[in-house]
Design a protein around this motif. Structure first.
Motif, PDB file in Angstrom:
ATOM      1  N   ALA A 138       0.844  -1.200   0.000  1.00 55.23           N
ATOM      2  CA  ALA A 138       0.000   0.000   0.000  1.00 55.23           C
ATOM      3  C   ALA A 138       0.877   1.246   0.000  1.00 55.23           C
ATOM      4  O   ALA A 138       1.998   1.232   0.507  1.00 55.23           O
ATOM      5  N   ILE A 139       0.333   2.297  -0.580  1.00 57.12           N
ATOM      6  CA  ILE A 139       0.941   3.632  -0.527  1.00 57.12           C
ATOM      7  C   ILE A 139      -0.020   4.534   0.245  1.00 57.12           C
ATOM      8  O   ILE A 139      -1.214   4.577  -0.065  1.00 57.12           O
ATOM      9  N   THR A 140       0.485   5.240   1.245  1.00 58.75           N
ATOM     10  CA  THR A 140      -0.352   6.147   2.032  1.00 58.75           C
ATOM     11  C   THR A 140       0.186   7.562   1.905  1.00 58.75           C
ATOM     12  O   THR A 140       1.367   7.809   2.159  1.00 58.75           O
ATOM     13  N   TRP A 141      -0.687   8.485   1.490  1.00 60.67           N
ATOM     14  CA  TRP A 141      -0.347   9.902   1.415  1.00 60.67           C
ATOM     15  C   TRP A 141      -1.012  10.642   2.576  1.00 60.67           C
ATOM     16  O   TRP A 141      -2.209  10.473   2.825  1.00 60.67           O
ATOM     17  N   SER A 142      -0.260  11.459   3.281  1.00 58.98           N
ATOM     18  CA  SER A 142      -0.805  12.298   4.355  1.00 58.98           C
ATOM     19  C   SER A 142      -0.647  13.762   3.958  1.00 58.98           C
ATOM     20  O   SER A 142       0.428  14.173   3.488  1.00 58.98           O
ATOM     21  N   ARG A 143      -1.694  14.522   4.165  1.00 60.80           N
ATOM     22  CA  ARG A 143      -1.630  15.946   3.824  1.00 60.80           C
ATOM     23  C   ARG A 143      -0.700  16.667   4.785  1.00 60.80           C
ATOM     24  O   ARG A 143      -0.750  16.433   6.006  1.00 60.80           O
ATOM     25  N   VAL A 144       0.135  17.548   4.260  1.00 57.88           N
ATOM     26  CA  VAL A 144       1.036  18.344   5.085  1.00 57.88           C
ATOM     27  C   VAL A 144       0.762  19.818   4.823  1.00 57.88           C
ATOM     28  O   VAL A 144       0.297  20.200   3.749  1.00 57.88           O
ATOM     29  N   GLY A 145       1.046  20.636   5.826  1.00 61.56           N
ATOM     30  CA  GLY A 145       0.843  22.069   5.648  1.00 61.56           C
ATOM     31  C   GLY A 145      -0.576  22.497   5.951  1.00 61.56           C
ATOM     32  O   GLY A 145      -1.321  21.816   6.664  1.00 61.56           O
ATOM     33  N   ASP A 146      -0.961  23.626   5.389  1.00 66.14           N
ATOM     34  CA  ASP A 146      -2.263  24.236   5.666  1.00 66.14           C
ATOM     35  C   ASP A 146      -3.389  23.487   4.969  1.00 66.14           C
ATOM     36  O   ASP A 146      -3.155  22.753   3.999  1.00 66.14           O
ATOM     37  N   PRO A 147      -4.632  23.678   5.439  1.00 64.33           N
ATOM     38  CA  PRO A 147      -5.785  23.103   4.740  1.00 64.33           C
ATOM     39  C   PRO A 147      -5.845  23.624   3.302  1.00 64.33           C
ATOM     40  O   PRO A 147      -5.297  24.679   2.988  1.00 64.33           O
ATOM     41  N   PRO A 148      -6.509  22.891   2.403  1.00 63.98           N
ATOM     42  CA  PRO A 148      -6.551  23.302   0.998  1.00 63.98           C
ATOM     43  C   PRO A 148      -7.292  24.616   0.806  1.00 63.98           C
ATOM     44  O   PRO A 148      -8.278  24.898   1.498  1.00 63.98           O
ATOM     45  N   ALA A 149      -6.795  25.432  -0.130  1.00 63.84           N
ATOM     46  CA  ALA A 149      -7.466  26.699  -0.435  1.00 63.84           C
ATOM     47  C   ALA A 149      -8.810  26.454  -1.098  1.00 63.84           C
ATOM     48  O   ALA A 149      -9.751  27.232  -0.927  1.00 63.84           O
ATOM     49  N   ASN A 150      -8.916  25.372  -1.887  1.00 67.09           N
ATOM     50  CA  ASN A 150     -10.163  25.002  -2.556  1.00 67.09           C
ATOM     51  C   ASN A 150     -10.579  23.612  -2.075  1.00 67.09           C
ATOM     52  O   ASN A 150     -10.300  22.613  -2.741  1.00 67.09           O
TER      53      ASN A 150
END
Length: 236
Positions: free
Chosen positions: A108-120
């Motif tokens: 499996a490949i897991t992506w985690s969001r980094v940084g600020d919440p999305p602008a859109n």
């Protein structure tokens, strides 16, 4: 109390059904390209829809097919996302892209969001991988687990409702316009859909029916109002 004509009730029910059928269905996870050569390599872009108002995707786990293992799967760079890879050990070795063999493959490949919440926050998430050699089968399906910022977890599997993204495998050279050339770009996230004039016409017709039924107007007047509401401006 003014009696409501039966024709008004029937017509109103028909409009309610039409509005329900016209409502947009939930989007599926899509993969681009949708075809790849057996025994070859490919770059795949997975487009994951955002379906929860007030929340956004924080983690995506892409699970490789177990029955048809793929020797090499690598996450490609995507701004704002940090990938990690989980591996598993096979009983029998499989061939790597450059001809050697291995028993350890990506599970499996897991992506985690980094940084600020999305602008859109309403825009789809597009994540890409490079992989190969593709197995000698007709199709492969990737399960996908999507986690939202409010804790909601959505599982996309090979079943109705939340269908898994599927790649069709074909003979080398038969992929056509989707054949891997190393320059595949991630699919662009779709623009936010806008209501069409036809939808406004249906909604307007429903309001007219509700008003007419409340006033006890005759059935043919209601149907005439519905037709007029659904016609484009200036077409009478």
């Amino acid at each position: 109390m003014i009696p409501i004509p039966r024709t008004a009730v029937v017509a109103f029910g028909a409009v309610v059904a039409a509005v329900a059928l016209a409502s947009p269905a939930a989007a599926d996870v899509t993969v681009t390209p949708s075809a790849a050569p057996r025994g070859g390599s490919a770059e795949l872009a997975f487009q994951v829809p955002e379906e929860r108002t007030g929340a956004y995707t924080t983690k995506v786990e892409l699970v490789a097919p177990e029955a048809t293992p793929i020797a090499e799967i690598y996450p490609l760079s995507v701004d704002g996302w940090a990938p990690s890879t989980t591996t598993r050990t096979l009983d029998q070795p499989v061939e790597l892209i450059h001809g050697t063999r291995t028993t350890e493959v990506a599970a499996a490949i897991t992506w985690s969001r980094v940084g600020d919440p999305p602008a859109n926050p309403g825009r789809a998430v597009v994540l890409t991988i490079a992989l190969g050699p593709m197995p000698q089968t007709d199709r492969i399906a990737f399960s996908l687990v999507q986690t939202y910022s409010d804790g909601e977890v959505v599982r996309w599997a090979d079943q109705p409702g939340h269908r898994a993204p599927v790649v069709t495998l074909v003979d080398e050279g038969a992929v056509g316009g989707h054949e891997h050339d190393g320059d595949n770009a991630p699919a662009a996230a779709p623009a936010t859909p806008e209501k069409s004039d036809g939808m406004y016409g249906i909604l307007g017709a429903g309001l007219l029916l509700g008003l007419a039924a409340g006033l006890g107007l005759d059935g043919w007047l209601i149907l005439r109002a519905v037709r007029r509401a659904a016609l484009p401006a200036g077409s009478e």
